[in-house]
Design an enzyme around this catalytic site. Structure first.
Site, PDB file in Angstrom:
ATOM      1  N   HIS A 143       0.852  -1.171   0.293  1.00 49.18           N
ATOM      2  CA  HIS A 143       0.025   0.123  -0.129  1.00 49.18           C
ATOM      3  C   HIS A 143       1.037   1.368   0.081  1.00 49.18           C
ATOM      4  O   HIS A 143       0.795   2.246  -0.657  1.00 49.18           O
ATOM      5  CB  HIS A 143      -1.038  -0.017   1.324  1.00 49.18           C
ATOM      6  CG  HIS A 143      -1.707   1.325   1.553  1.00 49.18           C
ATOM      7  ND1 HIS A 143      -2.943   1.262   1.153  1.00 49.18           N
ATOM      8  CD2 HIS A 143      -1.279   2.305   2.131  1.00 49.18           C
ATOM      9  CE1 HIS A 143      -3.547   2.509   1.310  1.00 49.18           C
ATOM     10  NE2 HIS A 143      -2.296   3.223   2.061  1.00 49.18           N
ATOM     11  N   GLU A 144       1.677   1.294   0.815  1.00 44.60           N
ATOM     12  CA  GLU A 144       2.669   2.430   1.093  1.00 44.60           C
ATOM     13  C   GLU A 144       3.501   2.660  -0.205  1.00 44.60           C
ATOM     14  O   GLU A 144       3.797   3.753  -0.781  1.00 44.60           O
ATOM     15  CB  GLU A 144       3.701   2.257   2.259  1.00 44.60           C
ATOM     16  CG  GLU A 144       2.875   2.273   3.509  1.00 44.60           C
ATOM     17  CD  GLU A 144       1.979   3.363   3.715  1.00 44.60           C
ATOM     18  OE1 GLU A 144       2.090   4.537   3.176  1.00 44.60           O
ATOM     19  OE2 GLU A 144       0.889   3.426   4.626  1.00 44.60           O
ATOM     20  N   HIS A 147       1.604   4.238  -2.879  1.00 49.62           N
ATOM     21  CA  HIS A 147       1.672   5.637  -2.662  1.00 49.62           C
ATOM     22  C   HIS A 147       2.600   6.162  -3.162  1.00 49.62           C
ATOM     23  O   HIS A 147       2.712   7.471  -4.155  1.00 49.62           O
ATOM     24  CB  HIS A 147       1.414   6.205  -1.203  1.00 49.62           C
ATOM     25  CG  HIS A 147       0.184   6.256  -0.558  1.00 49.62           C
ATOM     26  ND1 HIS A 147      -0.790   6.980  -1.233  1.00 49.62           N
ATOM     27  CD2 HIS A 147      -0.150   5.804   0.693  1.00 49.62           C
ATOM     28  CE1 HIS A 147      -1.888   6.537  -0.473  1.00 49.62           C
ATOM     29  NE2 HIS A 147      -1.650   5.832   0.600  1.00 49.62           N
ATOM     30  N   GLU A 218      -6.435   7.019  -0.716  1.00 51.75           N
ATOM     31  CA  GLU A 218      -6.511   5.800  -0.182  1.00 51.75           C
ATOM     32  C   GLU A 218      -7.114   4.474  -0.893  1.00 51.75           C
ATOM     33  O   GLU A 218      -6.526   3.697  -0.744  1.00 51.75           O
ATOM     34  CB  GLU A 218      -7.059   5.907   1.345  1.00 51.75           C
ATOM     35  CG  GLU A 218      -6.109   6.771   2.202  1.00 51.75           C
ATOM     36  CD  GLU A 218      -4.883   6.406   2.463  1.00 51.75           C
ATOM     37  OE1 GLU A 218      -4.739   5.243   2.742  1.00 51.75           O
ATOM     38  OE2 GLU A 218      -3.957   7.213   2.268  1.00 51.75           O
TER      39      GLU A 218
END
Length: 296
Positions: A143-144, A147, A218
């Site tokens: 997930h990070e 980003h 998100e």
């Protein structure tokens, strides 16, 4: 066909548009106040500070985030497994391995920061390492990294730095309006109304932009992270564990809350009505539902 980071170019363009928009907003506030106060110096001060803050937001966003969170570099010999996960997923994503940081905090959470993949960092709390199994931790790291790949962190950090700056400038100008100098006899009542309304609405608009930028990205990072690991259920499980932790992070801050994968103020605070209205993240139930419905 859409790639994992289809939105990267769009996010870079949005970053520059966002910085330009904030610059013009500050200039507009400065111009209105300069006319109202009959003092051209106000406009020049607004222009100078907006340029400085744009540069600061772009070049030092990662360092600001790391310093604010109290994160420290994660020694490879002590966190070998964490480094291995970050390295393997970075290779899979086609990204340089970001610097890895640890936050000494039992609240499970994580964030990524940096202006581009070559200057990126990933930070996780000790609580995250204790509460998640390997597949869940991989989901969070993916997930990070999403980003980073999507350049989301640049957009969000620029937004929060400039939003905070506009709030400060608006407060300064509001004080100048009521207590400042200038030729009061030449002040137009109409300009006074515009000045006060603009000053009051500026920080509200900045906050709304910050919230919209954060919430929308998100969902995209969740989906991109699930595509990276090919295991959306692991990230869904991780989000459930992270969001259920009651206590807030020790250094939880509204200035950096949007950077974390989940609300850093704890489950009890996140459940309050006011907190939900001004939350930097979409409801975790919606995020988990979207992940569990994915078909890879």
């Amino acid at each position: 066909m859409a790639s994992l980071y289809t939105h990267k170019g769009a996010n870079i363009r949005r970053t520059w548009l966002l910085m330009t928009g904030f610059f013009l907003l500050v200039i507009a506030i400065g111009w209105v106040l300069s006319v109202y106060l009959n003092n051209p110096l106000v406009l020049w001060i607004a222009a100078a500070f907006s340029i400085v803050m744009n540069i600061t937001a772009y070049w030092f966003s990662g360092k600001i985030a790391i310093s604010s969170s109290g994160a420290q570099p994660a020694p490879v010999e002590q966190y070998r497994e964490l480094h291995r996960i970050v390295e393997n997923l970075s290779i899979t994503a086609g990204l340089p391995k970001p610097e890895v940081y640890i936050i000494e905090d039992m609240a499970p959470n994580a964030f990524a920061a940096g202006r581009d993949p070559e200057h990126a960092v990933v930070a996780v709390t000790t609580g995250l390492l204790h509460r998640l199994d390997r597949s869940e931790l991989e989901g969070v790291i993916a997930h990070e990294l999403s980003h980073i790949g999507n350049r989301d962190i640049l957009v969000m950090t620029v937004a929060v730095v400039l939003a905070g700056f506009i709030s400060v400038v608006a407060d300064i100008f509001l004080r100048m309006t009521f207590f400042g100098g200038g030729d009061r006899d030449n002040k137009s009542p109409v300009m006074a109304i515009f000045a006060i309304v603009g000053i009051i609405l500026a920080p509200i608009a900045a906050q709304m932009i910050q919230l919209a930028v954060s919430r929308r990205r998100e969902f995209l990072a969740d989906a991109s992270g699930a595509l990276l690991t090919r295991y959306p259920d692991a990230l869904a499980s991780a989000l459930g564990k992270i969001s259920s932790y009651e206590a807030p992070m020790q250094r939880a801050s509204h200035a950096t809350a949007h950077l974390f994968i989940s609300n850093p103020f704890g489950a009890a605070e996140a459940g309050k009505l006011v907190a939900r209205l001004f939350a930097t993240h979409p409801p975790v139930e919606q995020r988990i539902a979207a992940l569990t419905e994915m078909r890879l």
